[in-house]
Design a protein around this motif. Sequence first.
Motif: not given
Length: 669
Positions: A346-356
């Motif tokens: 989940x962390x990988x998917x979120x960071x690749x989508x972009x935290x912003x």
Amino acid sequence: MRFRIKDLKEFLDSSKINWLKIVETLNKKSFESYLKKEYLEVEILPNRFSDSGNIRGLAKEISLVSDIRFKDLKFKLHKVKNQSKEKLKLEIKTKELEYYSGRLILDIENKPSPKWLKDFLNFYKINSINFLVDLSNYVMIKIGAPLHIFDFDKINDKKIIVRDAKEGESFVSLKNNKFVLSQDDIVISDNQRILALAGIQGGKYAEVDLKTKNIFVESAVFNNFNIYRTSRKLNLITDSSYRFERRVSIKNSQLALDYFCYLVEKELKGKVIFDEYIYQQEKKKPEFINLRLNNLFNYTSLNVNHKDVLSILKKLNCRIIKDNKTSLVIQPPNDRLDLALEVDLIEEIIRLIGYDSINPTYPLQFNYPKEDFYLLFYDYLRNLLAQLNFTEILSYSFIDDNDIVNFKNLFKFKPIEIVNPNSNIYKFYRPFIFINLLKGVAKNLSFYNWLENKEFKFFEIGKIAFYEKNEINELSSLALVISLDNIEKNYLKIKGLLKTLFEDLGIENYQFNVLEHKNYEFEFISEILIDNKKTGYLLMPTYNLLKKYNIEQSVVIAELNLNFLINNFFKEKRFKTIFQFPAIFRDVSLVVPIYFRTNELEKEIRNICRDILERLEIIDIYYINDQEKSITFHLVFRNKKKTLRDEEINELMDNLIKFFKDKFNIKLR
């Protein structure tokens, strides 16, 4: 870690790269990065060092977070049959090895390194040795897996043994430094000598030099905790140990071996032997991760499209085992050792989508925490003790075997032993806080040994615990220590402090009950009673006990059960009217045998004087000789209903002195 831009370009399929944009993207999605003139400075997180702490790995990460295609190494390795009669034997005798692989390379033309290789190593702060050794370091920086090379002709009986070291065994490093090993260390040896300290540094006996013609090259994955422990114990931290501590993937280890063999064949005319020496722990079943798509929303409030999730997982080289639209069963790539749980994916998917892209949401209502009454009480104690010039100490909650032995007669219960302590000095949970305060006094005395007048007043508030009726009893406790050169002052000061504390809490019915004991650790032991309930101890350690803690001056200790005191702190305080009638004061000094207890005298004085005795204090104690001591009491008399006359008090004092003379043969000083 620094990475030359021209080294990264080798793995990125693009002629024009905006490195400022790359750094900005890395900062947002991966690691803190800085762009210098010809290189990137990247702060790689420890859990990502195994895959990104090398040129190929960082280039792969850049490709993952940008639109640049990753271009992997392409090489072809030629292998030949071993025409020599000598063949290597491999023997594994340790459980601290996950994977081991090795190859023979023969007929090498070793020589000094060329300029391009020296420049490369110089940039990455590695000394050039010779072409063979430098190529192994080149591969380590490029792929991230350390290799080790042995001069095959220097190996006795042509046998490599990977084993645990013997207790007290010696290892001689490449720099001729001698290290004494223990059974926790892993070594590579032949039948006679240690050839290398596994995962850390090679040894002198199979060193590769310019005369080396035939080599055995090792690629392995050792237990990272074992490597960390050995390197710190021996204070021998190398580039190799640094990487093994942060883990190395088997996939990278295999690639590094193949690539090194290819380079030796290409650059040094070496013949790579077809035989491979491979050991691997019994393969476990592949670990799968169940990724529930609704958890993506729960963590981020983002409605991530199922198709987008699949696209990201594909970029990560994850294998989709099962897909039922609401959840996915995934096998993570074997070079991403940090991906082990659902939250990791989940962390990988979120960071690749972009935290912003995540919009902040706020709770609809605020729940304010309730006041913690224990913290209020502890703050009250700290303020009171600070006003009385006490210093707070915070110590570890553990003690050792010596402390248990020193206070064995005081322990009426079973101490709690720690199952897996960090050290032998933290073997038991403390049943009293004062034990660690004694150590605090000793430490401060060693710091201030130049002082002529060494006075210490320490306190600590904390937890204690012990077994009581086979169950753990945990209590909050306050420990006080006063250490002065004068024994009497110590006793009077700590007793006066306790009286101040009790009076401030509104506690009137308290007493110090000296115990009959055959406890050779203490000059005396008093129980502190409040409302006839045992609340703590007042103790004076013997000189012999203090000497064990390197203390050469007197110490008095008090320890109180705060679970009981806190009830008095929150009791309703009643208003007392101002006294209408004056008080009469008397001091009396009595000469008593040295063994006589003061609490016996106090008890008799209270029984004789009864209600008109408002306050009783000891204001002085001194020793006349080896058999006698003088105790001075200060008495305050007051009648709540009338004015007392001097004649009444004089008569009462005469009766008091006569009683002491008749019953105890005590005389007035």
